[in-house]
Each structure stands twice: as C-alpha cells, then as structure tokens.
Design a protein around this motif. Structure first.
Motif: not given
Length: 262
Positions: A41-44, A49-53, A58-70, A164-167
């Motif tokens: 959900x952040x930057x690399x 990492x994920x850009x949607x357009x 435009x339906x999603x709100x902000x997510x204060x958490x993280x989705x960490x791939x390992x 991440x895309x869905x989020x």
C-alpha cells in the motif's frame, strides 16, 4: 598392537578421511534467513508499489494499516556451502539450510536466476491484477493498474498484490481499508481465478513479518504446519485458500467475527 587393534586402525583411517572430505566439500544447499518486507500500500524506492486509475478506481478510503509481503534472503546460486554451515543453520530458528533446488529450481548462475525470478514476478503481477478485477467485478477499462516493486522477484507476492489492488480501488466497501489499521503480513501465489498457492520459506517469512510489526500473517492453508513450527509469539496465523477467503478473514478481523486459524 593386536590384530584387532590394527584392523580397527586400518578401518578408521578412511572413515576419518571421509568425514574430513564431507566437512569441507561444497554441498547443494543454500543458507537462508528472514528477508525484507514491503508494504504494497506504500512506496518502493519513492514510487508507489500499486497505482490505480480510471473511472472505477475512486471508491476506496484511506487505509491506516499495512499489507506486508514477505521474502527470504538466501545465499546466491553457486555459493560454497559446507557441512559445518549446514549443521549450524539447521539448528537455528532464525536461519535455515535449504536444498538449492528448492530455492533455485531454474538457472545455474545469478543472471539466469534473476531473469527467471523477474519473469515469475511479471506473471504473478498479471495474475494478481486479473484476480483482483475478477473479485471486484470490474474490467480493465474501469480500472487501470500499474505494479512496481524494486529488488524483489518470484511469484510469492501475488496474493498481496491482489489484496493491495482491492484495498486501493474499493477498500472494505464501507469507506475504510482492508486492514482495519493493523499491520497484516503474509505470502502466497495467486492464480487469475483467485486460488492461493503455497510458497517456500514460510517459517522465515513469519519472522520477517513479526520483526517488522505484523500481528497477523496470512498463510496458504497447505503450509499451516510449516508456519506453526517456529511461530513467533504474538503473530496470528490465518490460513487462506482463495482471494475471497482472504478478504472474508480480513472482514472478520475488522468486525470481531470468527477468524480461521492454523
């Protein structure tokens, strides 16, 4: 010296030599340890990492958490690994000695392995986009997705790319994010139909997740037993088999519902 003693001495010499050769001969193993994590959900490297357009993004709100791939970090193909190193890593909980073919199934050198991993990553990203769009019932005309994750290869980030895309596109469907403010980590391949597949190095990945602040770890159900072997304290293991199942588990976590466990 008796005949028996001479016989034992003669037999012992080649045995000692055999152990000496085994101790110093290169073995077909790699040494691995917990690798980096990346918040999809952040930057690399200063880029998302994920850009949607598109009109349907435009339906999603902000997510204060993280989705960490390992990930895991392993010695490169062709690196010299000897018996004492294998034995030492075998008995450590933060390290592992793994058969080389399990980590590098294709390629005999670093260049070939990197190309294979990059190809696997591209295939995984394509499947992740298709699975996410299918889950949201949206077409590529509605949502355009760009994925970028520097210095990481292989297919094991597939599930988290889809999440991440869905989020970013629809979130939880109620104006919030999928994580409920948590740091959620995990691993798993993804197919275009949403099926989640197993990966390698799960015990090391759970340690990477805990190190970087995760409280929940989504693990392919087939690898629950592996994940439990060295389960870090305070890290909740949630088995998943499909993308929709992962979303239902995250819903239950947010709403205080019944969450599956390993």
């Amino acid at each position: 010296m008796s005949v028996r003693q001479r016989t034992l001495l003669v037999c012992a010499v080649p045995l000692v030599a055999l152990f000496a050769v085994a101790a110093f001969a290169p073995l077909p193993f790699v040494l691995a340890q917990p690798g980096i994590t990346a918040n999809v959900l952040g930057d690399s490297k200063d880029k998302p990492v994920i850009t949607v357009s598109g009109p349907g993004s435009g339906e999603a709100g902000a997510d204060d958490g993280k989705l960490l791939m390992t990930t895991i970090a392993a010695t490169p193909p062709g690196a010299t690994v000897r018996l004492p190193q294998v034995v030492e890593n075998w008995f450590r909980t933060d390290r592992a000695a793994m058969p080389a073919e399990a980590v590098y199934p294709v390629g005999d050198n670093l260049k070939e392995v990197e190309k294979h991993n990059q190809d696997e990553m591209r295939s995984s990203q394509n499947a992740a986009v298709k699975a996410a769009l299918r889950q949201m019932r949206k077409s590529p005309r509605d949502v355009r997705v760009s994925l970028r994750l520097a210095d990481v290869g292989g297919p094991s980030a597939g599930l988290f790319f889809s999440l991440g895309i869905i989020d970013k596109v629809v979130g939880d469907g109620r104006g919030g994010g999928l994580t409920g403010g948590r740091v959620v980590a995990g691993t798993g391949t993804i197919k275009a139909d949403g099926k989640v597949g197993p990966v390698g190095g799960v015990p090391l990945k759970t340690r990477a997740a805990k190190r970087d602040g995760a409280s929940v770890f989504l693990v392919p159900r087939a690898e629950c037993a592996d994940a439990k072997v060295e389960q870090p304290k305070g890290l909740r293991l949630v088995p998943v088999e499909t993308l929709s199942g992962a979303l239902k588990a995250l819903d239950a976590l947010r709403d205080g519902g019944r969450v599956p466990s390993c």
